[in-house]
Design a protein around this motif. Structure first.
Motif, PDB file in Angstrom:
ATOM      1  N   PHE A 353       0.861  -1.318   0.156  1.00  0.00           N
ATOM      2  CA  PHE A 353      -0.438  -0.140  -0.077  1.00  0.00           C
ATOM      3  C   PHE A 353       0.935   1.383  -0.257  1.00  0.00           C
ATOM      4  CE2 PHE A 353      -4.179  -2.148   2.509  1.00  0.00           C
ATOM      5  CZ  PHE A 353      -4.148  -3.005   1.461  1.00  0.00           C
ATOM      6  N   ILE A 354       2.015   1.303   0.675  1.00  0.00           N
ATOM      7  CA  ILE A 354       2.973   2.368   0.738  1.00  0.00           C
ATOM      8  C   ILE A 354       3.461   2.477  -0.460  1.00  0.00           C
ATOM      9  CG2 ILE A 354       5.179   2.788   2.008  1.00  0.00           C
ATOM     10  CD1 ILE A 354       4.069   1.651   4.489  1.00  0.00           C
ATOM     11  N   ASP A 355       3.804   1.294  -0.881  1.00  0.00           N
ATOM     12  CA  ASP A 355       5.100   1.790  -2.672  1.00  0.00           C
ATOM     13  C   ASP A 355       3.559   2.211  -3.401  1.00  0.00           C
ATOM     14  OD1 ASP A 355       7.582   0.645  -3.872  1.00  0.00           O
ATOM     15  OD2 ASP A 355       6.100  -0.320  -5.165  1.00  0.00           O
ATOM     16  N   LYS A 356       2.788   1.558  -3.265  1.00  0.00           N
ATOM     17  CA  LYS A 356       1.184   1.959  -4.600  1.00  0.00           C
ATOM     18  C   LYS A 356       1.670   3.588  -4.367  1.00  0.00           C
ATOM     19  CE  LYS A 356      -3.110   0.986  -5.891  1.00  0.00           C
ATOM     20  NZ  LYS A 356      -3.798   1.983  -5.558  1.00  0.00           N
ATOM     21  N   ALA A 357       0.870   4.063  -3.103  1.00  0.00           N
ATOM     22  CA  ALA A 357       0.806   5.728  -2.562  1.00  0.00           C
ATOM     23  C   ALA A 357       2.414   5.913  -2.984  1.00  0.00           C
ATOM     24  CB  ALA A 357       0.445   5.671  -1.274  1.00  0.00           C
ATOM     25  N   PHE A 358       3.119   5.978  -2.718  1.00  0.00           N
ATOM     26  CA  PHE A 358       4.085   6.978  -3.115  1.00  0.00           C
ATOM     27  C   PHE A 358       4.461   6.885  -4.801  1.00  0.00           C
ATOM     28  CE2 PHE A 358       5.193   7.401   1.654  1.00  0.00           C
ATOM     29  CZ  PHE A 358       6.452   8.100   1.541  1.00  0.00           C
ATOM     30  N   LYS A 359       3.882   6.348  -5.385  1.00  0.00           N
ATOM     31  CA  LYS A 359       4.604   5.849  -6.757  1.00  0.00           C
ATOM     32  C   LYS A 359       3.452   6.417  -7.649  1.00  0.00           C
ATOM     33  CE  LYS A 359       6.900   1.402  -7.410  1.00  0.00           C
ATOM     34  NZ  LYS A 359       7.023   0.013  -7.976  1.00  0.00           N
ATOM     35  N   GLU A 360       2.629   6.421  -6.221  1.00  0.00           N
ATOM     36  CA  GLU A 360       1.254   7.272  -7.363  1.00  0.00           C
ATOM     37  C   GLU A 360       0.783   8.394  -7.473  1.00  0.00           C
ATOM     38  OE1 GLU A 360      -2.805   5.413  -6.112  1.00  0.00           O
ATOM     39  OE2 GLU A 360      -2.294   4.206  -7.278  1.00  0.00           O
ATOM     40  N   SER A 361       1.732   9.545  -6.275  1.00  0.00           N
ATOM     41  CA  SER A 361       1.907  11.055  -5.434  1.00  0.00           C
ATOM     42  C   SER A 361       3.147  10.945  -6.550  1.00  0.00           C
ATOM     43  CB  SER A 361       2.634  10.277  -4.584  1.00  0.00           C
ATOM     44  OG  SER A 361       1.377   9.735  -3.637  1.00  0.00           O
ATOM     45  N   GLY A 362       4.032  10.055  -7.417  1.00  0.00           N
ATOM     46  CA  GLY A 362       5.061  10.606  -8.139  1.00  0.00           C
ATOM     47  C   GLY A 362       6.185  11.021  -7.123  1.00  0.00           C
ATOM     48  N   GLU A 363       6.376  10.149  -5.795  1.00  0.00           N
ATOM     49  CA  GLU A 363       7.242  11.039  -5.001  1.00  0.00           C
ATOM     50  C   GLU A 363       7.878   9.550  -4.708  1.00  0.00           C
ATOM     51  OE1 GLU A 363       7.898  13.690  -3.509  1.00  0.00           O
ATOM     52  OE2 GLU A 363       6.279  14.942  -4.414  1.00  0.00           O
ATOM     53  N   LYS A 364       9.117   9.579  -4.110  1.00  0.00           N
ATOM     54  CA  LYS A 364      10.001   8.437  -3.704  1.00  0.00           C
ATOM     55  C   LYS A 364      10.006   8.586  -1.833  1.00  0.00           C
ATOM     56  CE  LYS A 364      13.693   9.133  -7.579  1.00  0.00           C
ATOM     57  NZ  LYS A 364      14.985   9.199  -7.826  1.00  0.00           N
ATOM     58  N   TYR A 365      10.216   7.375  -1.972  1.00  0.00           N
ATOM     59  CA  TYR A 365      10.940   7.556  -0.194  1.00  0.00           C
ATOM     60  C   TYR A 365      11.461   6.494   0.667  1.00  0.00           C
ATOM     61  CZ  TYR A 365       8.444   2.996  -0.555  1.00  0.00           C
ATOM     62  OH  TYR A 365       8.223   1.672  -0.800  1.00  0.00           O
ATOM     63  N   ASN A 366      11.734   6.456   2.032  1.00  0.00           N
ATOM     64  CA  ASN A 366      12.291   5.433   2.436  1.00  0.00           C
ATOM     65  C   ASN A 366      12.246   5.203   3.621  1.00  0.00           C
ATOM     66  OD1 ASN A 366      14.984   4.347   2.998  1.00  0.00           O
ATOM     67  ND2 ASN A 366      15.948   5.778   4.233  1.00  0.00           N
ATOM     68  N   ILE A 367      12.103   3.666   4.299  1.00  0.00           N
ATOM     69  CA  ILE A 367      11.009   2.785   5.813  1.00  0.00           C
ATOM     70  C   ILE A 367      12.481   3.539   6.226  1.00  0.00           C
ATOM     71  CG2 ILE A 367      10.601   0.912   6.325  1.00  0.00           C
ATOM     72  CD1 ILE A 367       9.100   0.287   3.588  1.00  0.00           C
ATOM     73  N   LEU A 368      12.343   4.442   7.516  1.00  0.00           N
ATOM     74  CA  LEU A 368      13.106   4.344   8.232  1.00  0.00           C
ATOM     75  C   LEU A 368      13.004   3.092   9.405  1.00  0.00           C
ATOM     76  CD1 LEU A 368      12.839   7.738   8.907  1.00  0.00           C
ATOM     77  CD2 LEU A 368      14.467   7.319   8.304  1.00  0.00           C
ATOM     78  N   GLU A 369      11.662   2.796  10.044  1.00  0.00           N
ATOM     79  CA  GLU A 369      11.504   1.716  10.885  1.00  0.00           C
ATOM     80  C   GLU A 369       9.933   0.858  10.978  1.00  0.00           C
ATOM     81  OE1 GLU A 369      12.806   2.914  14.776  1.00  0.00           O
ATOM     82  OE2 GLU A 369      12.984   4.799  13.953  1.00  0.00           O
ATOM     83  N   GLU A 370       9.890   0.102  11.820  1.00  0.00           N
ATOM     84  CA  GLU A 370       8.837  -0.642  11.828  1.00  0.00           C
ATOM     85  C   GLU A 370       8.792  -1.374  12.554  1.00  0.00           C
ATOM     86  OE1 GLU A 370       8.688  -4.735   9.096  1.00  0.00           O
ATOM     87  OE2 GLU A 370       9.782  -2.814   7.906  1.00  0.00           O
ATOM     88  N   TYR A 371       6.963  -1.153  13.080  1.00  0.00           N
ATOM     89  CA  TYR A 371       6.628  -1.362  14.231  1.00  0.00           C
ATOM     90  C   TYR A 371       5.816  -2.924  14.594  1.00  0.00           C
ATOM     91  CZ  TYR A 371      10.091   1.672  17.123  1.00  0.00           C
ATOM     92  OH  TYR A 371      10.924   1.942  17.197  1.00  0.00           O
ATOM     93  N   SER A 372       5.261  -4.153  15.431  1.00  0.00           N
ATOM     94  CA  SER A 372       4.236  -4.642  15.741  1.00  0.00           C
ATOM     95  C   SER A 372       3.306  -4.203  16.801  1.00  0.00           C
ATOM     96  CB  SER A 372       3.543  -5.957  14.898  1.00  0.00           C
ATOM     97  OG  SER A 372       5.359  -6.228  16.144  1.00  0.00           O
ATOM     98  N   LEU A 373       3.062  -5.150  17.712  1.00  0.00           N
ATOM     99  CA  LEU A 373       2.291  -5.359  19.139  1.00  0.00           C
ATOM    100  C   LEU A 373       3.937  -5.358  20.358  1.00  0.00           C
ATOM    101  CD1 LEU A 373      -0.268  -7.569  18.846  1.00  0.00           C
ATOM    102  CD2 LEU A 373       0.094  -5.462  18.902  1.00  0.00           C
ATOM    103  N   PRO A 374       3.683  -4.317  20.669  1.00  0.00           N
ATOM    104  CA  PRO A 374       4.923  -5.155  21.566  1.00  0.00           C
ATOM    105  C   PRO A 374       5.007  -5.889  23.163  1.00  0.00           C
ATOM    106  CG  PRO A 374       3.137  -3.254  23.114  1.00  0.00           C
ATOM    107  CD  PRO A 374       3.037  -3.417  21.555  1.00  0.00           C
ATOM    108  N   LYS A 375       5.781  -6.045  23.548  1.00  0.00           N
ATOM    109  CA  LYS A 375       6.217  -7.494  24.083  1.00  0.00           C
ATOM    110  C   LYS A 375       5.462  -7.966  25.298  1.00  0.00           C
ATOM    111  CE  LYS A 375      10.929  -7.604  24.292  1.00  0.00           C
ATOM    112  NZ  LYS A 375      12.542  -7.438  24.701  1.00  0.00           N
ATOM    113  N   ASP A 376       4.807  -6.643  25.947  1.00  0.00           N
ATOM    114  CA  ASP A 376       3.314  -7.300  26.703  1.00  0.00           C
ATOM    115  C   ASP A 376       1.615  -7.780  26.076  1.00  0.00           C
ATOM    116  OD1 ASP A 376       3.403  -4.541  26.012  1.00  0.00           O
ATOM    117  OD2 ASP A 376       1.540  -3.877  27.459  1.00  0.00           O
ATOM    118  N   PHE A 377       1.527  -7.816  24.290  1.00  0.00           N
ATOM    119  CA  PHE A 377       0.882  -8.262  23.921  1.00  0.00           C
ATOM    120  C   PHE A 377       1.627  -9.589  23.186  1.00  0.00           C
ATOM    121  CE2 PHE A 377      -0.992  -3.967  24.517  1.00  0.00           C
ATOM    122  CZ  PHE A 377      -2.577  -3.701  23.756  1.00  0.00           C
TER     123      PHE A 377
END
Length: 398
Positions: A353-377
């Motif tokens: 989804f992210i790649d699609k949105a940036f391509k259709e916007s004509g912009e370049k991007y870089n993924i800095l970091e990503e997260y899922s649920l914290p350890k208590d979850f």
């Protein structure tokens, strides 16, 4: 205890249960007519009658219950639940000992061995959420188990079901002493006002703790921040504490403004120096484009499904378009925090989804970091959809 009903699993689904899959889907059941009373114990068997798993019958969305054990001799009683809760509390010991964090999850459904049940901790108070009538039938055993293994000021509950399988907000105090509201809790040193007696959403989503800390500690300093679908402004508070020059919080709910003011105030932040706007986020995006507004950071954390008078949003279908609107008002070299709690797709599709949105916007991007649920979850490796949270920090390249 009455004899467990024997539920035959369709041939194509047997392998899932043999590999540890915990959710009993409606589509997996060959003889659904044996499921009569929610809360009854059931034995899953294959087409030859061989034991696969033991669980309970409880209607939750498309699910018809959860596996509790792969041991045919397991007895599902108070001792069973007490063992599960005791183990879960022990795993959260570091959080109980952390003076800067007094709100977190202590039992996370199937991740801790009992699907359909969650328990959250708020500075001595426990909130139990029941996700089906089936698990609710074990209420007395589970509450007594919690009392036996935890130091408790008081217990509240959230019954997130009704006879039609949808959520209700008949939520109330159960036992112990009643809390005084707002109850002020801490998360990584950030204060939040919570109301355990105001329906399913108490004032802060605990699953975003790692993201809030990251925004505060790494990205907010000297930045202008737009927080959309802002609820009570928790991300905005984190950004302001991290040195943001200004935060703008936008949410359609009328109560969001007073709730956000309260969260700023208890953290000694001048709320009048921030913008708190009650408006449809989609309208605000159009306004921002028209006024040529730009932000150094844009936070997108929409509900999986939302409906306003003029817009219907479904994360699985509409997220790329939402992201394109955010890209349009993010400054060059700015950061977008894209988040979704939709469990129907995984991180790879979300990155698509992210790649699609940036391509259709004509912009370049870089993924800095990503997260899922914290350890208590805590999640189960055999139930990937249980790890529903996906958050990606994206830099819009200049």
């Amino acid at each position: 205890m009455s004899k467990a009903a024997r539920v035959q699993v369709k041939k194509d689904f047997v392998k899932f249960f043999r590999s540890g899959y915990p959710l009993i889907n409606n589509d997996a059941i060959q003889n659904p007519n044996v499921l009569k009373v929610e809360g009854s114990i059931i034995d899953l068997v294959d087409e030859k009658g061989s034991f696969l798993a033991k669980g309970y019958y409880g209607i939750q969305n498309k699910g018809r219950g959860w596996v509790l054990s792969f041991n045919p001799n397991e007895v599902i009683d108070q001792a069973f639940f007490e063992d599960k809760i005791k183990l879960a509390l022990s795993a959260r010991k570091p959080l109980f000992e952390d003076p800067d964090t007094t709100a977190f999850r202590v039992f996370n459904g199937e991740g801790d061995g009992v699907g359909g049940l969650t328990i959250d901790y708020y500075d001595g108070y426990y909130v139990i959420s029941w996700y089906s009538e089936g698990i609710y039938t074990f209420k007395d055993e589970i509450i007594q188990s919690l009392k036996n293994v935890a130091e408790i000021k008081g217990i509240y509950e959230k019954k997130r079901f009704d006879s039609k399988g949808t959520y209700i907000e008949d939520d109330d105090f159960v036992s112990g002493e009643r809390a005084s509201f707002p109850l002020i809790v801490k998360e990584n040193g950030i204060k939040f006002a919570v109301y355990l007696n105001e329906g399913a959403m108490v004032g802060v989503f605990l699953d975003q703790k790692d993201v809030r800390r990251t925004i505060r500690d790494k990205y907010a300093n000297s930045k202008s921040v737009l927080n959309t679908f802002s609820y009570t402004g928790a991300f905005s508070v984190a950004a302001a504490l991290g040195g943001a020059t200004k935060t703008t919080s936008v949410d359609l709910a009328n109560r969001s403004k007073s709730k956000t003011i309260e969260q700023f105030s208890i953290n000694n932040i001048d709320y009048e120096a921030q913008d708190i706007i009650v408006e449809d986020v989609f309208h605000y995006f159009k306004y921002a484009v028209k006024k040529q507004l730009g932000f150094d950071m844009v936070i997108l954390d929409p509900p999986s499904f939302a409906r306003s008078k003029k817009h219907t949003f479904s994360a699985g279908k509409d997220y790329p378009d939402l992201l394109k609107q955010a890209i349009a008002i993010t400054n060059k070299n700015g950061v977008i925090v894209a988040s979704t709690n939709c469990s129907t797709f995984g991180m790879n599709k979300f990155k698509g989804f992210i790649d699609k949105a940036f391509k259709e916007s004509g912009e370049k991007y870089n993924i800095l970091e990503e997260y899922s649920l914290p350890k208590d979850f805590k999640t189960s490796k055999d139930f990937k959809e249980g790890n529903y949270l996906k958050v990606v920090f994206i830099k819009k390249e200049g």
